[in-house]
Scaffold this motif. Structure first.
Motif, PDB file in Angstrom:
ATOM      1  N   LEU A   1       0.828  -1.201   0.000  1.00  0.00           N
ATOM      2  CA  LEU A   1       0.000   0.000   0.000  1.00  0.00           C
ATOM      3  C   LEU A   1       0.865   1.254   0.000  1.00  0.00           C
ATOM      4  N   ALA A   2       1.994   1.215   0.687  1.00  0.00           N
ATOM      5  CA  ALA A   2       2.866   2.389   0.732  1.00  0.00           C
ATOM      6  C   ALA A   2       3.337   2.765  -0.672  1.00  0.00           C
ATOM      7  N   GLU A   3       3.648   1.789  -1.487  1.00  0.00           N
ATOM      8  CA  GLU A   3       4.112   2.072  -2.848  1.00  0.00           C
ATOM      9  C   GLU A   3       3.021   2.696  -3.689  1.00  0.00           C
ATOM     10  N   ILE A   4       1.819   2.186  -3.590  1.00  0.00           N
ATOM     11  CA  ILE A   4       0.729   2.733  -4.403  1.00  0.00           C
ATOM     12  C   ILE A   4       0.321   4.104  -3.883  1.00  0.00           C
ATOM     13  N   GLU A   5       0.429   4.336  -2.570  1.00  0.00           N
ATOM     14  CA  GLU A   5       0.163   5.662  -2.022  1.00  0.00           C
ATOM     15  C   GLU A   5       1.176   6.678  -2.527  1.00  0.00           C
ATOM     16  N   LYS A   6       2.415   6.241  -2.667  1.00  0.00           N
ATOM     17  CA  LYS A   6       3.465   7.127  -3.183  1.00  0.00           C
ATOM     18  C   LYS A   6       3.115   7.605  -4.590  1.00  0.00           C
ATOM     19  N   ILE A   7       2.660   6.691  -5.423  1.00  0.00           N
ATOM     20  CA  ILE A   7       2.275   7.069  -6.788  1.00  0.00           C
ATOM     21  C   ILE A   7       1.055   7.980  -6.760  1.00  0.00           C
ATOM     22  N   TYR A   8       0.135   7.698  -5.873  1.00  0.00           N
ATOM     23  CA  TYR A   8      -1.049   8.554  -5.766  1.00  0.00           C
ATOM     24  C   TYR A   8      -0.659   9.976  -5.389  1.00  0.00           C
ATOM     25  N   GLU A   9       0.263  10.095  -4.462  1.00  0.00           N
ATOM     26  CA  GLU A   9       0.706  11.440  -4.052  1.00  0.00           C
ATOM     27  C   GLU A   9       1.366  12.174  -5.211  1.00  0.00           C
ATOM     28  N   ILE A  10       2.122  11.448  -6.042  1.00  0.00           N
ATOM     29  CA  ILE A  10       2.714  12.088  -7.227  1.00  0.00           C
ATOM     30  C   ILE A  10       1.618  12.528  -8.182  1.00  0.00           C
TER      31      ILE A  10
ATOM     32  N   GLU B   1       4.570  14.476 -14.515  1.00  0.00           N
ATOM     33  CA  GLU B   1       4.607  13.436 -13.489  1.00  0.00           C
ATOM     34  C   GLU B   1       3.208  12.908 -13.183  1.00  0.00           C
ATOM     35  N   LYS B   2       2.237  13.786 -13.212  1.00  0.00           N
ATOM     36  CA  LYS B   2       0.860  13.347 -12.982  1.00  0.00           C
ATOM     37  C   LYS B   2       0.418  12.357 -14.055  1.00  0.00           C
ATOM     38  N   ILE B   3       0.741  12.675 -15.302  1.00  0.00           N
ATOM     39  CA  ILE B   3       0.359  11.788 -16.396  1.00  0.00           C
ATOM     40  C   ILE B   3       1.073  10.445 -16.259  1.00  0.00           C
ATOM     41  N   SER B   4       2.342  10.474 -15.897  1.00  0.00           N
ATOM     42  CA  SER B   4       3.093   9.231 -15.715  1.00  0.00           C
ATOM     43  C   SER B   4       2.521   8.427 -14.558  1.00  0.00           C
ATOM     44  N   ALA B   5       2.183   9.107 -13.469  1.00  0.00           N
ATOM     45  CA  ALA B   5       1.612   8.412 -12.310  1.00  0.00           C
ATOM     46  C   ALA B   5       0.272   7.777 -12.670  1.00  0.00           C
ATOM     47  N   ALA B   6      -0.516   8.487 -13.477  1.00  0.00           N
ATOM     48  CA  ALA B   6      -1.803   7.926 -13.913  1.00  0.00           C
ATOM     49  C   ALA B   6      -1.590   6.654 -14.718  1.00  0.00           C
ATOM     50  N   ALA B   7      -0.604   6.674 -15.619  1.00  0.00           N
ATOM     51  CA  ALA B   7      -0.310   5.483 -16.423  1.00  0.00           C
ATOM     52  C   ALA B   7       0.141   4.326 -15.536  1.00  0.00           C
TER      53      ALA B   7
ATOM     54  N   ILE C   1     -11.141  20.924 -17.466  1.00  0.00           N
ATOM     55  CA  ILE C   1     -10.568  21.045 -18.807  1.00  0.00           C
ATOM     56  C   ILE C   1      -9.042  21.059 -18.744  1.00  0.00           C
ATOM     57  N   GLY C   2      -8.504  21.682 -17.722  1.00  0.00           N
ATOM     58  CA  GLY C   2      -7.053  21.719 -17.586  1.00  0.00           C
ATOM     59  C   GLY C   2      -6.450  20.358 -17.272  1.00  0.00           C
ATOM     60  N   TYR C   3      -7.281  19.419 -16.838  1.00  0.00           N
ATOM     61  CA  TYR C   3      -6.798  18.072 -16.520  1.00  0.00           C
ATOM     62  C   TYR C   3      -7.007  17.104 -17.684  1.00  0.00           C
ATOM     63  N   ALA C   4      -7.324  17.600 -18.876  1.00  0.00           N
ATOM     64  CA  ALA C   4      -7.700  16.732 -19.998  1.00  0.00           C
ATOM     65  C   ALA C   4      -6.692  15.617 -20.266  1.00  0.00           C
ATOM     66  N   PRO C   5      -5.390  15.908 -20.442  1.00  0.00           N
ATOM     67  CA  PRO C   5      -4.444  14.812 -20.717  1.00  0.00           C
ATOM     68  C   PRO C   5      -4.384  13.795 -19.579  1.00  0.00           C
ATOM     69  N   PHE C   6      -4.398  14.300 -18.375  1.00  0.00           N
ATOM     70  CA  PHE C   6      -4.340  13.431 -17.190  1.00  0.00           C
ATOM     71  C   PHE C   6      -5.571  12.530 -17.124  1.00  0.00           C
ATOM     72  N   LEU C   7      -6.744  13.113 -17.288  1.00  0.00           N
ATOM     73  CA  LEU C   7      -7.983  12.337 -17.236  1.00  0.00           C
ATOM     74  C   LEU C   7      -8.046  11.336 -18.379  1.00  0.00           C
ATOM     75  N   ASN C   8      -7.555  11.734 -19.539  1.00  0.00           N
ATOM     76  CA  ASN C   8      -7.620  10.826 -20.691  1.00  0.00           C
ATOM     77  C   ASN C   8      -6.770   9.577 -20.461  1.00  0.00           C
ATOM     78  N   VAL C   9      -5.605   9.746 -19.843  1.00  0.00           N
ATOM     79  CA  VAL C   9      -4.768   8.585 -19.538  1.00  0.00           C
ATOM     80  C   VAL C   9      -5.507   7.638 -18.593  1.00  0.00           C
ATOM     81  N   LEU C  10      -6.178   8.183 -17.586  1.00  0.00           N
ATOM     82  CA  LEU C  10      -6.932   7.343 -16.661  1.00  0.00           C
ATOM     83  C   LEU C  10      -8.082   6.635 -17.369  1.00  0.00           C
ATOM     84  N   LEU C  11      -8.799   7.362 -18.201  1.00  0.00           N
ATOM     85  CA  LEU C  11      -9.960   6.789 -18.884  1.00  0.00           C
ATOM     86  C   LEU C  11      -9.552   5.660 -19.818  1.00  0.00           C
ATOM     87  N   VAL C  12      -8.494   5.881 -20.567  1.00  0.00           N
ATOM     88  CA  VAL C  12      -8.011   4.838 -21.475  1.00  0.00           C
ATOM     89  C   VAL C  12      -7.470   3.651 -20.674  1.00  0.00           C
ATOM     90  N   GLY C  13      -6.816   3.959 -19.571  1.00  0.00           N
ATOM     91  CA  GLY C  13      -6.179   2.909 -18.776  1.00  0.00           C
ATOM     92  C   GLY C  13      -7.155   1.949 -18.129  1.00  0.00           C
TER      93      GLY C  13
END
Length: 1348
Positions: A595-604, A612-618, A659-671
């Motif tokens: 859980l600590a590892e996944i929390e670390k990615i969530y914080e990023i 980094e947000k887009i990478s963390a989402a992927a 709208i400003g989160y479009a790339p970030f949200l798109n990575v999550l949606l596709v993922g």
């Protein structure tokens, strides 16, 4: 004054006060005469019998009803203490034994006077206890006597029972329980006080007066030293006798049952009593000196584990049946006969797990919740230990994985979903079960501190059961084979254990760097190693599991000492290394281990830079989501939370911050859009919250013009249409939008199960989940989340919050319900229609040729050029979606009239879906609706205008016949199709032509998961052979999907013939029970029902599909699901008759009945027959519950079963070879069937939300039983079946679901109990009332006393 002082004074005065009152209320001088008679006889030392005869004569002459409460008051008042002499005690005993004075009241009066004064009057205390031993264990005459209520009211007044116990019920029967309990408690407190042990009890003050408050210094011989020594000796003897009498109360047949009622219904008082009893057992010298009872024996008699209310059977067959159940032979014999193995006990779990693999519908509730309730239900009904239960669950989950270890390809959930069920859902369900037990015991310990040690012992025992089940699991090598894709993970688990055993410590990075070639040959892991790792991660086990015998075979010195240099991975991330491209690739492909590892990615993902947000989402949507089983529920929670990013503190824009989160949200949606990911969300119960997160994204991005775009670092541009389409298509997959509107316009009154799953319903569940998440702190269904991460917004959201989405949904429903209308020339919608048509068909150069018929309300296309059309389509997606139904209507009409060729239509539709992928859902729903209207001419699939299936249609037919070979279902012939071109309804032809234009890659597969299910369900509802034609067309395009397509086509056979569904269900019963071949060689059970996988890649080519798999894939499309209960009930009873007869001559069957356990005469014993009957009931209950859920189960219990009992069944009245056996087995089968259905739907306790609906339905069914037992309803079924059903049903409720019984109206319980007693089922009648709660306690006590 102290409470005990008050009670003592009350006890001393109440006799005289009540005696005065009573004397005033009777004939003048009567009691004076009685008193004079007694005094005279006392002075003359008369014979007590003569005195009793004279007394009885006086009372009878005065018309006094006997036994007389007034006489009891008078005699006890006379003795205590002025006439405490032997002769008066003899008079009292004779009055009691002659039933002139009521024994219970006399004992109550004496206890209030004698026990507090026992040290002053030890002889009186001894005589009191002698009376207890003689008269407390038999007072049937008082219960049936004329003064029963008056006597019990007097006892209550004397002992203040209602005041002390505080019960709301004041029935005479309830007072009987309180009276017996109070007598035992008074003896206990007196014994503790005599030995000076009362101070050791948690509650040092007694509820009862244990010592007299006046010193009574003038008592006879009080200062005589010799007398005092004798008194002390007598007091010690009395203490021993009092303790022995307490044991007698718990051993006596009547009083032990009455005390059991006190234990069940007076919990807090019972807890205090038991605490004091344990003090006595641990410290009493008198108890140790007793020759009749020991401390251990006394504790055993009062143990909660002691069975007090048992079942005594009257008929010979019932005795045999219950002997079988009591011996456990239902389990032990299962492996000896008819191929029914021990693991078949858990068949409902196998069916449930397999049903969750069906992607045709996601569910709103967590599979953890459902599996928890199911496991608890089966453990209760099967009566198995938790060791066997846990083992059964693991075996069922492993069978699921093994059926998918070599899956056929296709757009359906596969191995990753199965592994989620085995390694995430199942451990979480076991965590719930253990935590629920521990929580319950901790609560009890809070009320009863001395239970704390016991709680710890039981908690450890449950975990020991889990450990022993996992140790035994190693013997099932065939189930533990690891799928090829998991070999490295399993081997790493073994390597980890090897290092632990050898005392070598190494970080996770060491194992991450290992490859298959680095590991020694004997470092070969299996599925048990992965299960153990999952349990360790959930704190169900610790690392001592690595030391189990045979768990590892190697030593750490066999592991490579050097591995490639430090590689980026999770260990590097936790040490602070930045996210570099190589590390990102590793983290995406390697699941987090903690859980600590996944929390670390969530914080990023929350606080990092945009990149980094887009990478963390992927990373979150990578291997950690799909195969991070140990933290999977946290991963899906994090992703869902990230889909609803908060408004930045410094945000000041007018548009939505999303709208400003479009790339970030798109990575999550596709993922998270793959089939397995959506199913994983469904299994974890987060679909409602995912829907709540997707709706705002759809609303915002669907309202933006596509000019709003973002450019990624890779150079790829993300438009609002793209984000909207990904969110919208994913949202639509969360409810059953893709099912054809047949259920609206062509079906019956009952829609298929699951069609109620709507956006509104998902939001309702989402709001309920979040509202309860803050309030639920314990129990198996709590919402699990990391403590450091806040929950999603608990604010409720509704469809009204999303006006654009709500408008589209209304249009979608309107399109399904009726033909299009209302398009007005010149309106904005009309202009969008023209622009879309021009974009779709701009390559055809048709100029101003109209595509929209003016008669329908649409004007001609303006003929604008491509540039103009493209410019005009820079519109929000919602505006385009609103116009698409009219566009499709125009295009389809043009194709039907020859203005568009089929190829042009397909090309145009492809251009539209490429421009706005979200349009696929509207295309599918519109074409589905048009097919049901039946207004379009057929399209000839001749290979010229439309694609032709002729190349492999005959092969598809043969394969379909192979798939269905095991069911006995006839497959309609396709021979007629071969002589002329195949046809499809025009909208369906257009839809399939669109789908086969797609190239199958990762991007288009996301789109096919939207339109594919719609195409399947639409084709399934069309006339035969539409689905085989579509399967042929798709098999030509994607050969590796051939098995999936043929199986899909096979399922449609059952859509067109209701008798085919019945035949399929019959195949399920015969295969499971082994009734389709010789009894000894037959293989039944789970393997026969669900098979071991299928596909043409198996040796011998395409093999028949197991009937259970087929049913689990077609049941959601059964039109009239309500008829399923009648079909299953009929098949169940037919199966029972087959089991009972076995084709034997009557004389052979008579010998069979006399068989006890084992095999004789080449056939099975009663134990084996019962095993198969129970298996048949289990299968039937599973089918009903899975097919229709709570609604169908309640219909079965409330309506179908009563109707069946009332109806006459002709086939049952025909002469059979074993009518008595068949009738009895039929009754037991129906009882198991009903109880299993109820436990699956409602649960065995109060934890399930569905349990709130149980009292009404269960009460109605038991009222039906009561009416039939009372003779108010005439039954048409065989009497033997009814005679077996009622006791069996009540027995199962008493033994397996005791929490159900208090929910039933007390009067109904009393009526059922009365009917059982008329059948000489007294013990069962008592048990039923005994579990009925405080309001049934009195009735139970009276039955116990009458039973004697």
């Amino acid at each position: 004054m102290k409470s005990s002082e008050i009670l003592t004074l009350k006890g001393m005065t109440v006799v005289s006060v009540q005696a005065c009152q009573l004397s005033q209320s009777t004939q003048p001088g009567l009691w004076d005469s009685v008193l004079e008679l007694t005094k005279s006889a006392q002075e003359r030392n008369s014979d007590p019998l003569l005195w009793a005869v004279q007394l009885s004569s006086i009372l009878n002459s005065a018309g006094t009803s006997l036994p007389s409460p007034e006489l009891a008051h008078l005699l006890v008042s006379h003795i205590c203490w002025a006439n405490n002499v032997p002769i008066t005690w003899k008079f009292l005993e004779k009055a009691v034994s002659g039933r002139i004075a009521p024994p219970m009241l006399v004992l109550a009066l004496l206890s209030s006077r004698v026990i507090p004064n026992r040290r002053l009057y030890p002889a009186a205390y001894r005589l009191y206890m002698e009376l207890l031993k003689r008269h407390t264990f038999s007072f049937t005459s008082e219960i049936n006597g004329p003064n029963y209520q008056k006597i019990m009211k007097s006892i209550d007044d004397v002992l203040h029972l209602s005041q002390i116990f505080g019960l709301q019920v004041c029935e005479p029967g309830a007072l009987v329980v309180e009276f017996i309990f109070s007598i035992v408690w008074q003896l206990l407190d007196a014994s503790l006080d005599d030995e000076g042990l009362l101070e050791l009890a948690p509650e040092k003050k007694s509820k009862w007066p244990t010592r007299s408050q006046d010193m009574d210094i003038d008592g006879q011989d009080s200062f005589n030293e010799k007398r005092t020594d004798r008194q002390e000796g007598l007091c010690k003897v009395n203490t021993v006798m009092a303790i022995e009498i307490i044991g007698d109360f718990f051993q006596n047949k009547v009083t032990s049952k009455i005390l059991y009622l006190a234990r069940r219904n007076m919990f807090s008082h019972w807890g205090s009593f038991i605490q004091r009893l344990r003090v006595l057992a641990a410290n009493s010298t008198a108890l140790r000196n007793s020759k009749h009872i020991s401390p251990d024996a006394l504790l055993q008699l009062t143990s909660d584990a002691r069975i007090v209310l048992t079942r005594e059977c009257k008929t010979s067959l019932q005795k045999q049946f219950h002997a079988v159940v009591a011996s456990g032979s239902l389990i032990s014999s299962a492996g000896q006969c008819h191929g029914v193995s021990w693991s078949a006990l858990w068949l409902p779990i196998d069916m449930f797990l397999e049903d969750t693999m069906d992607d045709s519908q996601v569910v709103a509730t967590s599979a953890v919740e459902t599996l928890t309730g199911l496991v608890k239900a089966l453990q209760a009904v099967n009566g198995t230990s938790w060791h066997n239960t846990f083992l059964g669950v693991w075996i069922a989950a492993l069978r699921l994985v093994q059926r998918e270890r070599d899956p056929s390809e296709g757009p359906v959930p596969r191995l990753d979903t199965c592994l989620c069920m085995l390694l995430s859902i199942t451990p979480l369900a076991i965590v719930n079960i253990i935590e629920e037990e521990e929580s319950t015991l901790i609560d009890e310990a809070g009320r009863s501190p001395t239970n704390l040690r016991k709680e710890k012992q039981i908690s450890v025992k449950h975990r020991k059961d889990l450990i022993s089940s996992l140790q035994l699991l190693g013997d099932y090598e065939g189930l533990l084979t690891v799928p090829q894709s998991l070999s490295l993970v399993a081997n790493q688990a073994v390597a980890k254990a090897m290092m632990f055993v050898s005392g070598v410590t190494s970080g996770s990075g060491y194992l991450d760097c290992m490859s298959m070639n680095d590991l020694p040959m004997n470092c070969s892991g299996n599925m048990r190693h992965l299960i153990v790792e999952a349990c360790i991660a959930r704190n169900l086990l610790d690392t001592s599991a690595y030391l189990w015998p045979g768990y590892v075979n190697g030593r750490s010195n066999q592991l490579p000492r050097s591995v490639p240099g430090p590689m980026p991975g999770w260990s590097s991330l936790m040490k602070g290394s930045p996210l570099t491209p190589p590390m990102i690739n590793v983290l995406v492909s390697t699941p987090a281990s903690s859980l600590a590892e996944i929390e670390k990615i969530y914080e990023i993902a929350v606080n990092g830079s945009d990149d980094e947000k887009i990478s963390a989402a992927a990373i979150l949507c990578g291997a950690s989501l799909v195969r991070g089983w140990n933290i999977q529920e946290h991963t899906v929670f994090f992703i869902t939370k990230l889909l609803s990013p908060p408004v930045p503190a410094d945000y000041s824009g007018t548009d939505s911050h999303l709208i400003g989160y479009a790339p970030f949200l798109n990575v999550l949606l596709v993922g998270i859009s793959s089939v397995d990911c959506v199913q994983i969300y469904s299994l974890h119960g987060l679909v409602p919250q995912l829907a709540g997160a997707l709706m705002p994204i759809c609303e915002v991005f669907g309202s933006c013009a596509p000019k709003v775009s973002c450019t990624l670092t890779t150079g790829e541009e993300i438009s609002s249409h793209q984000v909207f389409s990904n969110a919208f298509n994913l949202l639509l997959r969360l409810w059953r939008f893709n099912h054809p509107p047949l259920e609206h316009v062509m079906g019956g009154d009952i829609p298929p199960v699951g069609s109620q799953l709507t956006p509104e319903y998902l939001l309702l569940v989402r709001n309920s989940q979040l509202a309860n998440s803050g309030n639920t702190t314990k129990g198996p269904f709590k919402y699990r989340r990391p403590s450091r991460i806040s929950s999603p917004s608990p604010e409720p959201i509704f469809m009204d919050s999303f006006p654009k989405l709500k408008l589209w949904y209304r249009q979608h429903q309107a399109c399904i319900a009726s033909a299009l209308s209302g398009l007005v020339h010149g309106t904005p919608v009309h202009q969008v229609v023209d622009a879309v048509l021009n974009m779709m068909f701009r390559k055809m150069g048709r100029g101003g040729q109209p595509l929209t018929p003016t008669a329908s309300g649409s004007s001609n296309s303006s003929g604008s050029g491509p540039e103009d059309a493209s410019l005009r389509l820079k519109l929000p997606a919602w505006d385009i979606l609103e116009a698409i139904p009219f566009v499709l209507d125009a295009a389809l009409t043009a194709c039907a009239h020859g203005r568009l060729s089929p190829r042009e239509l397909a090309t145009g539709l492809k251009d539209l879906s490429d421009f706005l992928p979200a349009s696929l859902a509207t295309i599918a729903s519109y074409f589905s609706a048009e097919v049901t209207r039946g207004i379009w001419k057929p399209a000839f699939m001749n290979g010229t205008d439309w694609p032709s299936p002729a190349a492999n249609l005959s092969m598809v037919e043969q394969q379909i016949k192979k798939v269905l070979a095991a069911t006995g279902v006839d497959v309609p012939s396709l021979a007629a199709v071969g002589s002329s071109p195949a046809t499809l309804p025009l909208p369906l032809a257009a839809l399939v032509s669109l789908t086969i234009t797609y190239k199958l890659d990762r991007a288009t597969e996301r789109l096919l998961t939207v339109v594919g299910p719609a195409l399947n369900s639409l084709a399934a509802g069309c006339p035969w052979p539409c689905m085989p034609i579509i399967a042929s067309l798709w098999a030509q395009k994607v050969k590796r999907w051939a098995d999936y397509l043929i199986f899909s086509a096979s399922r449609t056979v059952f859509h067109h013939k209701s008798d085919a569904v019945v035949q399929l269900l019959k195949s399920c019963f015969t295969s499971t029970l082994g009734l389709n071949s010789s009894p000894v060689s037959s293989n039944g059970g789970v393997g026969a029902l669900l098979g071991h996988g299928f596909g043409s890649h198996y040796s011998g080519g395409m093999s028949p599909v197991a009937p259970g798999i087929l049913y689990l894939r077609v049941h959601r499309d059964v039109r009239d699901v309500m008829f399923m209960t009648e079909v299953v009930l009929s098949l169940l009873m037919q199966s029972v008759r087959d089991i009972a007869s076995c084709g034997l001559p009557k004389e052979r069957l008579e010998k069979l009945k006399k068989t006890k356990y084992g095999m004789r005469y080449g056939q099975v014993s009663l134990a084996a027959a019962m095993t198969r009957v129970k298996l048949a009931a289990s299968l039937g209950a599973s089918i009903v519950w899975i097919s229709g859920g709570l609604t169908l189960v309640q219909s079965l219990i409330k309506e179908t079963l009563p109707s069946w009992f009332i109806s006459v069944h002709g086939s049952e009245h025909e002469g059979t070879e074993s009518e008595e056996m068949a009738a009895m087995l039929g009754g037991y089968a129906l009882a198991y069937f009903a109880v299993l259905c109820g436990t699956f739907a409602w649960g065995v306790d109060l934890m399930s939300p569905a349990s709130k609906r149980r009292p009404k339905v269960l009460g109605a069914h038991l009222e039906f039983l009561a009416n039939a037992l009372d003779g108010k309803i005439s039954l048409g079924c065989v009497w033997g079946t009814w005679r077996a059903y009622v006791p069996a049903l009540v027995t199962l409720m008493v033994g397996c679901t005791p929490a159900w019984i208090p929910e039933v109206d007390v009067e109904v319980l009393k009526r059922v109990s009365k009917g059982l007693r008329q059948w000489n089922e007294e013990e069962l009648a008592i048990a039923l009332l005994g579990l009925g709660g405080i309001h049934a306690m009195g009735a139970a006590a009276e039955v116990i006393v009458e039973r004697g």
